[in-house]
Design a protein around this motif. Structure first.
Motif, mmCIF file in Angstrom:
data_model
loop_
_atom_site.group_PDB
_atom_site.id
_atom_site.type_symbol
_atom_site.label_atom_id
_atom_site.label_comp_id
_atom_site.label_asym_id
_atom_site.label_seq_id
_atom_site.Cartn_x
_atom_site.Cartn_y
_atom_site.Cartn_z
ATOM 1 N N UNK A 52 0.849 -1.188 0.000
ATOM 2 C CA UNK A 52 0.000 0.000 0.000
ATOM 3 C C UNK A 52 0.886 1.239 0.000
ATOM 4 N N UNK A 53 0.257 2.398 0.047
ATOM 5 C CA UNK A 53 1.031 3.646 -0.032
ATOM 6 C C UNK A 53 1.975 3.802 1.157
ATOM 7 N N UNK A 54 1.513 3.400 2.354
ATOM 8 C CA UNK A 54 2.352 3.552 3.548
ATOM 9 C C UNK A 54 3.592 2.674 3.454
ATOM 10 N N UNK A 55 3.436 1.421 3.019
ATOM 11 C CA UNK A 55 4.587 0.538 2.873
ATOM 12 C C UNK A 55 5.507 1.048 1.769
ATOM 13 N N UNK A 56 4.933 1.540 0.681
ATOM 14 C CA UNK A 56 5.755 2.081 -0.405
ATOM 15 C C UNK A 56 6.636 3.226 0.092
ATOM 16 N N UNK A 57 6.070 4.074 0.964
ATOM 17 C CA UNK A 57 6.863 5.181 1.511
ATOM 18 C C UNK A 57 7.995 4.657 2.385
ATOM 19 N N UNK A 58 7.733 3.601 3.162
ATOM 20 C CA UNK A 58 8.798 3.041 4.001
ATOM 21 C C UNK A 58 9.864 2.373 3.141
ATOM 22 N N UNK A 59 9.460 1.681 2.098
ATOM 23 C CA UNK A 59 10.426 1.041 1.207
ATOM 24 C C UNK A 59 11.346 2.067 0.553
ATOM 25 N N UNK A 60 10.802 3.227 0.238
ATOM 26 C CA UNK A 60 11.597 4.267 -0.429
ATOM 27 C C UNK A 60 12.697 4.793 0.482
ATOM 28 N N UNK A 61 12.506 4.676 1.805
ATOM 29 C CA UNK A 61 13.505 5.197 2.749
ATOM 30 C C UNK A 61 14.457 4.124 3.267
#
Length: 401
Positions: A52-61
């Motif tokens: 989801x969007x929240x996991x995608x944001x964590x993956x990006x960091x």
């Protein structure tokens, strides 16, 4: 002294002694190691059912979490589950697929992680000294978190594992207060449980949110496949490591886990699930809760009974013992579990601790009662049925209707 007074003071003294030992054990723990100039290669595995969007944001960091050589693999049940993940959007992030059927009887997280290790091995990205780190989907990795985790592993458990205790955030104010009171400021905190086990020589407690171990250690205990038949992969991993004489170290920071929609009902359900799972692995564990881990409700009821019977002094002493020792433990744990950037207001924090003792222990008591005798665990949209004497071994799975 009446039997009621004796029972009240004995119960309070037992709980206070347990908390005092836990506090002492935590304060006497190793304080962590500095990151080494020469850093081991790290394989970071993120297991999830979907992106989801929240996991995608964590993956990006995630790439900023380690300053040494880092390989990142997202472990999913299917390619479709990782549709938002593309090479352009997430450079350097690989995807491994476990191809699990919906009704496959196993711990899905463990099987996803096993697929990640297999994919890394196929690509030649794993050596015996590679540090394999698995992070749950809700873990927020900040810069240099993995440096400190790996440094802890190298310094204190090079042939074992290292983990970071979870520090939950998010949800309604009451839900966040309750879950942090339980997970970050009580004897239920993994840092306190690990410290107690280290002091007593018992099998260590370990949270499975953020764990590091060398590839050769993982292979020696049978890989993630070893723990896939069990409902609690972290408890099964502890058992496997303990059976091989492998130590487990506690990192000097807490891993923030985020649940923005958490409610008080979610916290109660989570605790009931935890206790049912833990008691499946450790029969008899539930009986420790009203005596040692979450005694506040029993203590308060006995104190009220003392007041009604005209023994107010004994009731007050019992409550004072509980409040004093639990507040001391909460303040001892606060340095490890404080959310980064969180202001330290002594008065406000003390008020939260006092309210959290009652609210957290009430939820744990309710969860304990709800989990007695349960062999069905609702988790992630599925219902897991456990073998009657399988110590947490999964017998069947069905999707929730």
């Amino acid at each position: 002294m009446s039997p009621l007074e004796v029972a009240t003071l004995a119960h309070a003294a037992l709980g206070a002694a347990f908390v005092a030992v836990a506090t002492t054990a935590f304060l006497a723990r190793p304080q962590g190691a500095r990151a080494n100039a020469v850093r081991a290669p790290v394989l970071l595995l993120r297991a999830a059912e979907a992106v989801d969007d929240a996991l995608a944001a964590r993956l990006a960091r995630d790439a900023d979490a380690y300053e040494g050589p880092l390989v990142r693999i997202l472990c999913l049940p299917s390619r479709e589950a990782g549709a938002p993940v593309t090479a352009d959007a997430f450079p350097g992030l690989r995807v491994a697929v476990s191809d699990l059927a919906t009704d496959t009887v196993c711990n899905r997280k463990a099987r996803h992680l096993a697929a990640g290790v297999a994919e890394a091995s196929r690509l030649g990205l794993v050596a015996p000294d590679t540090v394999v780190v698995h992070a749950d989907a809700d873990v927020v990795l900040l810069p240099r978190d993995l440096d400190r985790l790996v440094a802890t592993l190298v310094a204190y458990a090079p042939r074992g594992a290292a983990f970071a205790a979870p520090s939950p955030s998010g949800g309604s104010p009451v839900a966040q207060l309750a879950v942090r009171a339980i997970v970050c400021a009580s004897p239920q905190a993994f840092a306190a449980l690990w410290s107690l086990a280290r002091l007593t020589g018992a099998p260590p407690a370990m949270a499975g949110k953020l764990v590091a171990l060398r590839a050769e250690t993982l292979a020696a205990i049978g890989g993630y496949e070893r723990v896939s038949p069990f409902i609690a992969d972290d408890v099964a991993l502890v058992d496997a490591l303990h059976a091989c004489g492998c130590p487990i170290a506690l990192a000097p920071f807490a891993a923030e886990t985020c649940a923005p929609t958490r409610t008080l009902a979610d916290v109660r359900a989570q605790m009931a699930r935890w206790l049912a799972v833990a008691s499946a692995h450790r029969p008899g564990l539930l009986f420790a809760y009203p005596l040692l881990v979450a005694p506040a409700i029993v203590t308060l009821l006995l104190a009220v009974a003392c007041v009604v019977a005209g023994h107010g002094t004994s009731g007050a002493v019992a409550v004072a013992l509980l409040v004093t020792t639990r507040t001391a433990l909460a303040w001892a744990l606060a340095g490890l579990y404080a959310q980064r950037g969180e202001p330290r207001n002594v008065v406000l924090q003390t008020a939260r601790i006092l309210l959290g003792i009652v609210l957290g222990d009430a939820l744990l008591t309710a969860a304990m009662l709800a989990s007695i005798g349960h062999r069905r665990i609702a988790w992630g949209g599925r219902i897991y049925e456990l073998e009657p004497r399988g110590r947490g071994r999964i017998q069947a799975i069905r999707t929730r209707i």
